[in-house]
Design an enzyme around this catalytic site. Structure first.
Site, mmCIF file in Angstrom:
data_model
loop_
_atom_site.group_PDB
_atom_site.id
_atom_site.type_symbol
_atom_site.label_atom_id
_atom_site.label_comp_id
_atom_site.label_asym_id
_atom_site.label_seq_id
_atom_site.Cartn_x
_atom_site.Cartn_y
_atom_site.Cartn_z
ATOM 1 N N HIS A 17 7.376 25.847 26.178
ATOM 2 C CA HIS A 17 5.735 25.282 26.533
ATOM 3 C C HIS A 17 5.633 24.038 25.498
ATOM 4 O O HIS A 17 5.121 23.013 26.028
ATOM 5 C CB HIS A 17 4.733 25.973 25.979
ATOM 6 C CG HIS A 17 4.633 27.467 26.724
ATOM 7 N ND1 HIS A 17 4.615 28.673 26.276
ATOM 8 C CD2 HIS A 17 4.810 27.796 27.987
ATOM 9 C CE1 HIS A 17 4.411 29.496 27.179
ATOM 10 N NE2 HIS A 17 4.570 28.984 28.320
ATOM 11 N N LYS A 41 -1.829 39.833 34.092
ATOM 12 C CA LYS A 41 -1.129 39.994 32.844
ATOM 13 C C LYS A 41 -2.043 40.620 31.872
ATOM 14 O O LYS A 41 -3.075 40.201 31.625
ATOM 15 C CB LYS A 41 -0.539 38.672 32.205
ATOM 16 C CG LYS A 41 0.689 38.087 33.187
ATOM 17 C CD LYS A 41 1.029 36.692 32.657
ATOM 18 C CE LYS A 41 1.925 35.913 33.237
ATOM 19 N NZ LYS A 41 2.505 34.775 32.561
ATOM 20 N N ARG A 90 11.477 26.863 34.891
ATOM 21 C CA ARG A 90 12.816 27.225 34.060
ATOM 22 C C ARG A 90 13.829 27.265 35.016
ATOM 23 O O ARG A 90 15.259 26.991 34.833
ATOM 24 C CB ARG A 90 12.284 28.414 33.458
ATOM 25 C CG ARG A 90 11.544 28.385 32.119
ATOM 26 C CD ARG A 90 11.188 29.751 31.557
ATOM 27 N NE ARG A 90 10.417 30.327 32.535
ATOM 28 C CZ ARG A 90 9.646 31.525 32.589
ATOM 29 N NH1 ARG A 90 9.537 31.814 31.305
ATOM 30 N NH2 ARG A 90 9.132 32.042 33.707
ATOM 31 N N SER A 128 7.201 33.662 27.319
ATOM 32 C CA SER A 128 6.370 34.456 26.282
ATOM 33 C C SER A 128 6.533 35.929 26.295
ATOM 34 O O SER A 128 6.434 36.676 25.262
ATOM 35 C CB SER A 128 4.862 34.410 26.628
ATOM 36 O OG SER A 128 4.408 33.077 26.606
#
Length: 166
Positions: A17, A41, A90, A128
């Site tokens: 990030h 989440k 990514r 994360s």
């Protein structure tokens, strides 16, 4: 003034990030890193904690602001006068969902464009979720999260493990 928003849950912020933030800060006069709510989440940190960690991790960037919003990104961008959303990719698997969100955001706010930045190759594996898993097992987080927040992540992982009785 060119203003871009880099939205995400940042739970926690990773070096990947931070790499996107650094690169975006060279492209725009101002980058607003916005902690957003993802109802799909379960967070390790509260939004306020994430904002605090991001502020510490981005303090060296003069043109980066950290904020929180629980509104639609298209609405938030309009309110803040931003015309670009920055998203890091990514892998190809990220593209489909991010493309769908970009089209949706432009439908809601026709002035809003999305700029995709390919992740630096050394961070393509990093998320994360990976960080949380590593922290759970007490791994060294030096190569995964900004040094300013390593203690926060380790302490929270320890708290969670203690609550679970492990």
């Amino acid at each position: 003034m060119s203003i871009a928003i880099y939205p995400g849950s940042f739970d926690p912020v990773t070096l990947g990030h931070l790499n996107i933030i650094k690169r975006a800060s060279r492209c725009f006069d101002k980058v607003i890193v916005c902690v957003m709510v993802n109802f799909n989440k379960q967070g390790m940190f509260t939004p306020d904690e994430r904002v605090d960690m991001l502020r510490r991790a981005t303090a060296r960037f003069d043109n980066v602001e950290v904020d929180f919003s629980d509104e639609l990104l298209a609405t938030y961008a309009k309110r803040r006068g931003a015309h670009v959303v920055v998203k890091g990719l990514r892998a190809v698997s990220d593209f489909e969902q991010e493309f769908q969100m970009a089209v949706t955001n432009r439908k809601l706010n026709p002035e809003l464009e999305t700029m995709f930045l390919a992740s630096s190759e050394k961070y393509t594996y990093l998320s994360s979720t990976v960080v949380k898993e590593l922290a759970k097992y007490g791994a060294d987080l030096t190569d995964f999260v900004p040094r300013e927040i390593i203690d926060d992540v380790n302490a929270r992982a320890k708290q969670i493990q203690e609550r679970k009785g492990n």
